[in-house]
Enzyme design. Structure first.
Site, mmCIF file in Angstrom:
data_model
loop_
_atom_site.group_PDB
_atom_site.id
_atom_site.type_symbol
_atom_site.label_atom_id
_atom_site.label_comp_id
_atom_site.label_asym_id
_atom_site.label_seq_id
_atom_site.Cartn_x
_atom_site.Cartn_y
_atom_site.Cartn_z
ATOM 1 N N LYS A 16 0.827 -1.216 0.000
ATOM 2 C CA LYS A 16 0.000 0.000 0.000
ATOM 3 C C LYS A 16 0.861 1.265 0.000
ATOM 4 O O LYS A 16 0.617 2.185 -0.753
ATOM 5 C CB LYS A 16 -0.902 0.053 1.239
ATOM 6 N N ARG B 161 -9.207 1.409 8.915
ATOM 7 C CA ARG B 161 -8.837 0.042 9.271
ATOM 8 C C ARG B 161 -9.960 -0.656 10.014
ATOM 9 O O ARG B 161 -9.896 -1.853 10.236
ATOM 10 C CB ARG B 161 -7.599 0.067 10.170
ATOM 11 N N ARG C 134 11.525 -1.387 10.691
ATOM 12 C CA ARG C 134 10.471 -1.040 11.632
ATOM 13 C C ARG C 134 10.400 -2.049 12.762
ATOM 14 O O ARG C 134 10.554 -3.241 12.537
ATOM 15 C CB ARG C 134 9.116 -1.001 10.906
ATOM 16 N N ARG D 250 -0.572 -8.585 13.322
ATOM 17 C CA ARG D 250 -1.077 -7.542 12.414
ATOM 18 C C ARG D 250 -1.997 -8.158 11.350
ATOM 19 O O ARG D 250 -3.003 -7.569 10.978
ATOM 20 C CB ARG D 250 0.097 -6.790 11.761
ATOM 21 N N ARG E 35 11.987 -5.678 4.457
ATOM 22 C CA ARG E 35 11.600 -4.262 4.316
ATOM 23 C C ARG E 35 12.491 -3.333 5.130
ATOM 24 O O ARG E 35 12.843 -3.612 6.261
ATOM 25 C CB ARG E 35 10.147 -4.104 4.773
HETATM 26 P P1 AMP Z 1 1.173 0.859 9.025
HETATM 27 O O1 AMP Z 1 2.386 1.715 8.831
HETATM 28 O O2 AMP Z 1 -0.001 1.289 8.199
HETATM 29 O O3 AMP Z 1 1.473 -0.621 8.897
HETATM 30 O O4 AMP Z 1 0.703 1.095 10.556
HETATM 31 C C1 AMP Z 1 1.550 0.749 11.642
HETATM 32 C C2 AMP Z 1 0.726 0.629 12.913
HETATM 33 O O5 AMP Z 1 0.135 1.909 13.236
HETATM 34 C C3 AMP Z 1 -0.458 -0.327 12.869
HETATM 35 O O6 AMP Z 1 -0.082 -1.684 13.063
HETATM 36 C C4 AMP Z 1 -1.321 0.223 14.009
HETATM 37 O O7 AMP Z 1 -0.810 -0.122 15.270
HETATM 38 C C5 AMP Z 1 -1.154 1.740 13.832
HETATM 39 N N1 AMP Z 1 -2.170 2.289 12.891
HETATM 40 C C6 AMP Z 1 -1.948 2.810 11.652
HETATM 41 N N2 AMP Z 1 -3.082 3.196 11.072
HETATM 42 C C7 AMP Z 1 -4.075 2.916 11.960
HETATM 43 C C8 AMP Z 1 -5.491 3.054 11.940
HETATM 44 N N3 AMP Z 1 -6.135 3.572 10.881
HETATM 45 N N4 AMP Z 1 -6.199 2.640 13.027
HETATM 46 C C9 AMP Z 1 -5.569 2.116 14.104
HETATM 47 N N5 AMP Z 1 -4.241 1.943 14.193
HETATM 48 C C10 AMP Z 1 -3.487 2.331 13.125
#
Ligand code: AMP
Length: 214
Positions: free
Chosen positions: A14, A84, A152, A163, A119
């Site tokens: 994404k 989400r 990360r 996740r 990554r």
């Molecule tokens: P990402 O970089 O999109 O994989 O997001 C990393 C982490 O941030 C996720 O695993 C969640 O813990 C938190 N996070 C990101 N976006 C959201 C969202 N829309 N709602 C809740 N938690 C989020």
């Protein structure tokens, strides 16, 4: 104005595709994960993120509403990581934040694990690399700034499984919500094969958006 939501499990690409689409249409790329990692919120939610859990809806909705109202979103935006949960999706509708396209990247679990394992990210810009599929020009360094790339904290197998579970529990109904919306509203929903090379997926996405833009 083009407003796009990219859906897909963690590691589905994404972020990479959102970045390319945003450049192509001159719109903003909004990654909620990146906002959390780059602001003081990270201190507060470090453990939630590290454990692969979700930050609470109220805060996320507040954060995204504020972000979308900024001037750099006047042309539109591509949302990466939001919504989400079903509450987050409904919150956009309730606030009359109209979305043109919802595109879901469909990727096999085995490929997700492979992508997450290699990554690397550039913290300041959010640029993402992969040691095998999208390597930086110089090992471990960002192409543009030459700064160090990091892994990360939540990119490990244990958190990854959590996740993925979160995704299946919460985001599957988000996908269903938009599939339903697509039948009677102006939001168009598409599912794209995300198992292909970055460039192939990118071409497919641009094709869909350009053909269907009104
Ligand atoms: P990402 O970089 O999109 O994989 O997001 C990393 C982490 O941030 C996720 O695993 C969640 O813990 C938190 N996070 C990101 N976006 C959201 C969202 N829309 N709602 C809740 N938690 C989020």
């Amino acid at each position: 104005m083009i407003r796009i939501i990219l859906l897909g499990p963690p590691g589905s690409g994404k972020g990479t595709q959102a970045h390319l689409i945003a450049n192509h249409y001159n719109i903003s790329h909004i990654s909620t994960g990146e906002i959390l990692r780059k602001t003081s919120l990270y201190k507060r939610f470090r453990n939630v993120i590290k454990d692969g859990k979700l930050v609470n809806d109220d805060l996320m909705i507040q954060l995204i509403t504020k972000r979308i109202n900024k001037n750099d979103c006047n042309n539109g935006f591509v949302l990466d990581g939001f919504p989400r949960t079903i509450n987050q999706a409904i919150s956009l509708k309730k606030r009359n934040i109209f979305i043109n396209f919802v595109i879901e990247l469909d990727v096999l679990d085995s490929i997700i694990i492979d992508r997450i394992n290699g990554r690397q990210i550039h913290m300041n810009s959010g640029r993402t690399y992969h040691i095998k599929y999208n390597p930086p020009k110089t090992d471990g360094l960002d192409d543009i700034t030459g700064e160090k790339l990091i892994i990360r904290q939540d990119d490990n197998v244990k958190t990854m499984i959590q996740r993925l579970n979160q995704y299946r529990q919460n985001t599957t109904c988000v996908s269903k919500f938009y599939q339903k919306e697509s039948k009677n509203a102006c939001t168009l929903y598409f599912m794209v094969n995300g198992n292909q090379q970055i460039i192939k997926i990118y071409e497919k996405l641009i094709n869909i958006i350009t053909l269907n833009i009104s």
